[in-house]
Design a protein around this motif. Structure first.
Motif, short mmCIF file in Angstrom:
data_model
loop_
_atom_site.label_atom_id
_atom_site.label_comp_id
_atom_site.label_asym_id
_atom_site.label_seq_id
_atom_site.Cartn_x
_atom_site.Cartn_y
_atom_site.Cartn_z
N LEU A 518 12.16 19.71 -35.19
CA LEU A 518 11.01 19.54 -36.21
C LEU A 518 9.50 19.73 -37.01
CD1 LEU A 518 12.99 17.06 -36.25
CD2 LEU A 518 12.51 16.21 -38.66
N ALA A 519 8.60 20.29 -37.52
CA ALA A 519 7.00 20.52 -37.43
C ALA A 519 6.88 20.09 -38.89
CB ALA A 519 7.10 22.33 -37.19
N ILE A 520 5.78 20.28 -38.86
CA ILE A 520 4.67 20.50 -40.40
C ILE A 520 4.64 21.50 -40.93
CG2 ILE A 520 2.49 20.36 -41.73
CD1 ILE A 520 2.97 17.63 -40.20
N ASN A 521 5.32 21.54 -42.22
CA ASN A 521 6.03 22.31 -42.94
C ASN A 521 4.70 23.34 -43.43
OD1 ASN A 521 7.32 23.83 -44.62
ND2 ASN A 521 6.30 22.86 -46.56
N THR A 522 5.03 24.96 -43.23
CA THR A 522 3.83 25.99 -43.14
C THR A 522 4.16 26.66 -44.60
OG1 THR A 522 4.78 27.59 -42.13
CG2 THR A 522 2.76 25.12 -41.73
#
Length: 747
Positions: A518-522
């Motif tokens: 998971l990561a921040i959506n860009t």
């Protein structure tokens, strides 16, 4: 709490509110029960439907009461929102705890030396209140009490809380055989109300964030002492050479903490603070002043903890409980003791529950010895406090910055980092990587660690409300084999892509290990704040097969047909009976009824009515005074499925583990469908894509299987924008390429 008693002004029962039964006459909702530790104040707010029964009992001045944690709580109704309140569809009342009735009772001036029991007996003597429990320790505290003018009893009690060492109150009611007896006050020594449960709130588990706020508002680098009779310590000398804590020359009326002045005041002019002590000894005065100065020579820390408790966790806590808070992302770790100072409980909607902590106490000293072995020991404590796992780059950077702030040499820092990495690696091998135990999990995924779960039957994943900079984490879990399908609840703010994912949603298959990074959506084409890439390892097993009961299959078909046979009464429209919490008002009826006498219906309204077992003859469409929010007693299979839209129903099915492992793009798999199965589509030519862009899996349409034909085709009942609105048509002619998945309710 499922029932609340209503009392008249004489405190006699005249009715009740209850959410029991399929269609209660006097339900309550939008409720909020608040308890505050510092004052003992309790309030209760609620709404109920406005009908002939409730309008006669929900009156200003009346009381409402209920059992909570083994005690009866009672409140007076004091605010209904205005003069037109009874013209509304719902009645709403704000109520204050019965303890506030003491504002209407008064105490004449008096002065006495007494303990708590004597004091409270004195102030309650002309009231209807009685003394309940009093902590035994309070009886040993003797204080001089003075009330100088006629004052209301409640104010006198609050004004003397501090005098009796911050005692704590609770107001309760003696309620026996469904009759009010009297009100009593329980009194606790500070810290004794609630349980010493030491429940653990850990950042990343059941606490979203732990923020430390430091300030120098009370900072002082020099102290001026004054004792009895105005004495000072000018005539006392201290010398480090003689073993004293610091140098203080003769003739100087203040003592200095040079280390703190250099560190926090940049060596500038001393910041002095006066201290007063009850002593006539000058040497003692100097010692006491210096000890007080040490406390004021460091930044003061305050904490803000945002909790993320589950519905079941709220059942385990009470106002006043003493708990522990920890955050191992700080170096050294934050370890706190705290009290539950405010509880907000909704009995009908636990999502609105809130818990506030205060009275934070640090459980570990902040003083750091700068010798190498102590710095390394502090770092090692931090490593051992973490769940097993290799050190992340973020953690290594935190450790490095921490040691740089201690002015350590680069070589020393590198040596310690290498030693710690090896320690973490050893722990990793010994204990496993960040293992999360349990078959039923509800996890808040914070940054800086991995979440490696075992085989789960149910898993809900939540994400921080505020997007952390550089957010990254990994979740791993395995689904069951020869069991019911795994229940999966993903955050609405998460878009998943990869193995077994469709339009941002994961449909877990059997006996499979999923790894989600998971990561921040860009990606600006996706509205969710978080993005997850899903990979999997399939181990070869399958879920247990499930066949719907014959009773469910035949009866839901009966309900579907009841609408199909009167399909001329409907037009397709998005404003339907389920658009409103109360569709039965004249204003709202006009919104779902057309000028030609037809009614608006859409796909999810049709399926929801069928799931609830509400055939046309018993529906709001037939009788616009009947609410659609009930479960049919005629059809025992009845159930509620999600909320308003087709996407809500799809998400609910996955959360219940109802998804089927059927490939709808392979017509051979259609033979495995059964009547009563639920079919979900993405956007088709008959729907607008704009309406579903931000919805779960971008689900656009839902229908219910009516039969599996001999030629292998399948028919479904549905409400659509086609001319006849309620249709029974073949899937082969109904955009099969757009089908997302199929679910089978366990009925």
């Amino acid at each position: 709490m499922n029932i609340a008693f209503i009392f008249n002004r004489q405190k006699e029962i005249i009715g009740y509110l209850s959410n029991g039964g399929a269609k209660p006459i006097a339900p309550f909702f939008n409720d909020n029960f608040i308890q505050e530790l510092a004052t003992g104040v309790e309030t209760f707010e609620f709404s109920t439907i406005n009908n002939g029964y409730t309008s006669n009992i929900i009156e200003l001045g009346n009381y409402i009461g209920f059992m909570y944690n083994g005690k009866f709580k009672m409140f007076q109704m004091i605010d209904n929102g205005g003069a037109d309140a009874k013209k509304k569809n719902h009645l709403t009342m704000y109520c204050e705890g019965i303890g506030l009735e003491l504002i209407g009772d008064f105490v004449e001036p008096f002065q006495m030396e007494c303990n708590v029991k004597t004091f409270i007996t004195m102030v309650l003597q002309d009231t209807e209140f009685k003394i309940g429990h009093i902590d035994e320790e309070l009886n040993n505290i003797i204080r001089n009490v003075q009330v100088e003018k006629t004052t209301n009893v409640y104010k006198v009690l609050q004004e003397h809380v501090a005098i009796f060492d911050n005692m704590e109150f609770e107001f309760n009611v003696k309620f026996e055989n469904n009759k009010f007896k009297y009100v009593y006050i329980d009194v606790y020594k500070e810290g004794n109300r609630g349980k010493k449960s030491y429940k653990r709130f850990e950042a990343g588990v059941n606490a979203e964030t732990v923020q430390r706020k430091s300030n120098l508002y009370d900072f002082a680098s020099a102290g001026i002492g004054e004792g009895n009779g105005g004495i000072n310590f000018k005539d006392v000398e201290w010398s480090i050479a003689n073993g004293d804590p610091c140098d203080k020359p003769l003739g100087q009326n203040f003592v200095v903490n040079m280390k703190a002045n250099d560190k926090y005041n940049k060596g500038n002019k001393y910041i002095k603070k006066p201290y007063t002590f009850d002593t006539g000894d000058k040497k003692e005065l100097l010692r006491l002043t210096y000890e007080a100065l040490l406390k004021d020579a460091e930044p003061k820390n305050d904490y803000d903890v945002s909790l993320a408790m589950t519905k079941d966790e709220f059942k385990t806590v009470s106002i006043g409980d003493t708990v522990h808070v920890c955050d191992f992302h700080y170096i050294p770790a934050i370890l706190l003791e705290a009290r539950i100072s405010k509880l907000e409980i909704s009995f009908t909607d636990p999502k609105n529950n809130k818990c506030t902590l205060s009275n934070y106490k640090e459980l570990k000293s902040k003083i750091v010895n700068l010798e190498y072995k102590y710095v390394y020991g502090s770092m090692l404590d931090y490593i051992n406090s973490l769940p097993a796992g290799l050190l992340t780059s973020t953690q290594i950077k935190q450790l490095t910055v921490y040691m740089e702030q201690l002015d350590m040499e680069e070589e020393e820092i590198n040596n310690i980092i290498e030693a710690l990495k090896q320690t973490a690696s050893d722990k990793f091998e010994e204990e496993g990587r960040n293992k999360i135990k349990g078959e039923y999990l509800d996890i808040l995924l914070n940054a800086g660690r991995d979440y490696l779960c075992e085989t789960v039957k149910s898993i809900a994943i939540r994400l921080p409300a505020t997007k952390p900079i550089g957010y990254k984490t990994t979740l791993e879990f395995t689904t069951g084999k020869d069991t019911e399908p795994t229940k999966f609840n993903q955050s609405n703010d998460l878009w998943l892509e990869g193995a077994d994912c469709i339009n941002g949603g994961l449909i877990p298959k059997a006996d499979t290990t999923y790894t989600i990074n998971l990561a921040i959506n860009t990606n600006t084409s996706i509205s969710q704040s978080y993005y997850g890439n899903v990979t999997k390892t399939y181990h070869g097993g399958s879920y247990l097969a499930y066949t719907n009961k014959t009773d469910y299959v035949s009866k839901i078909r009966d309900v579907m047909q009841s609408y199909y046979h009167v399909r001329e009464k409907f037009k397709y429209g998005f404003t339907t009976i389920y658009t409103f919490s109360d569709p039965c008002t004249n204003t709202n009826i006009a919104k779902w009824t057309n000028n030609d006498g037809t009614f608006n219906i859409d796909c999810s309204t049709f399926t929801q009515l069928c799931f609830r077992g509400i055939n046309f003859e018993y529906s709001t469409y037939k009788n616009n005074k009947v609410s659609p929010y009930f479960l049919s007693k005629k059809y025992s299979y009845s159930f509620e499925c999600g909320r308003r839209t087709a996407s809500d129903q799809a998400k609910y099915c996955v959360e219940q583990g109802w998804q089927l492992d059927i490939n709808m793009q392979n017509r051979e798999d259609w033979k495995n469908l059964q009547a009563g199965d639920i079919v979900f589509w993405e956007t088709r030519a008959e729907a607008s894509e704009d309406r579903v862009t931000n919805r779960y899996m971008r689900v656009s349409h839902v229908a219910i299987v009516s039969s599996v034909l001999e030629d292998g085709d399948v028919t479904t009942y549905e409400a659509t924008s086609k001319t006849d609105v309620i249709l029974n048509r073949r899937i082969s002619n109904n955009y099969p390429e757009k089908i997302l998945f199929v679910a089978r309710p366990r009925r």
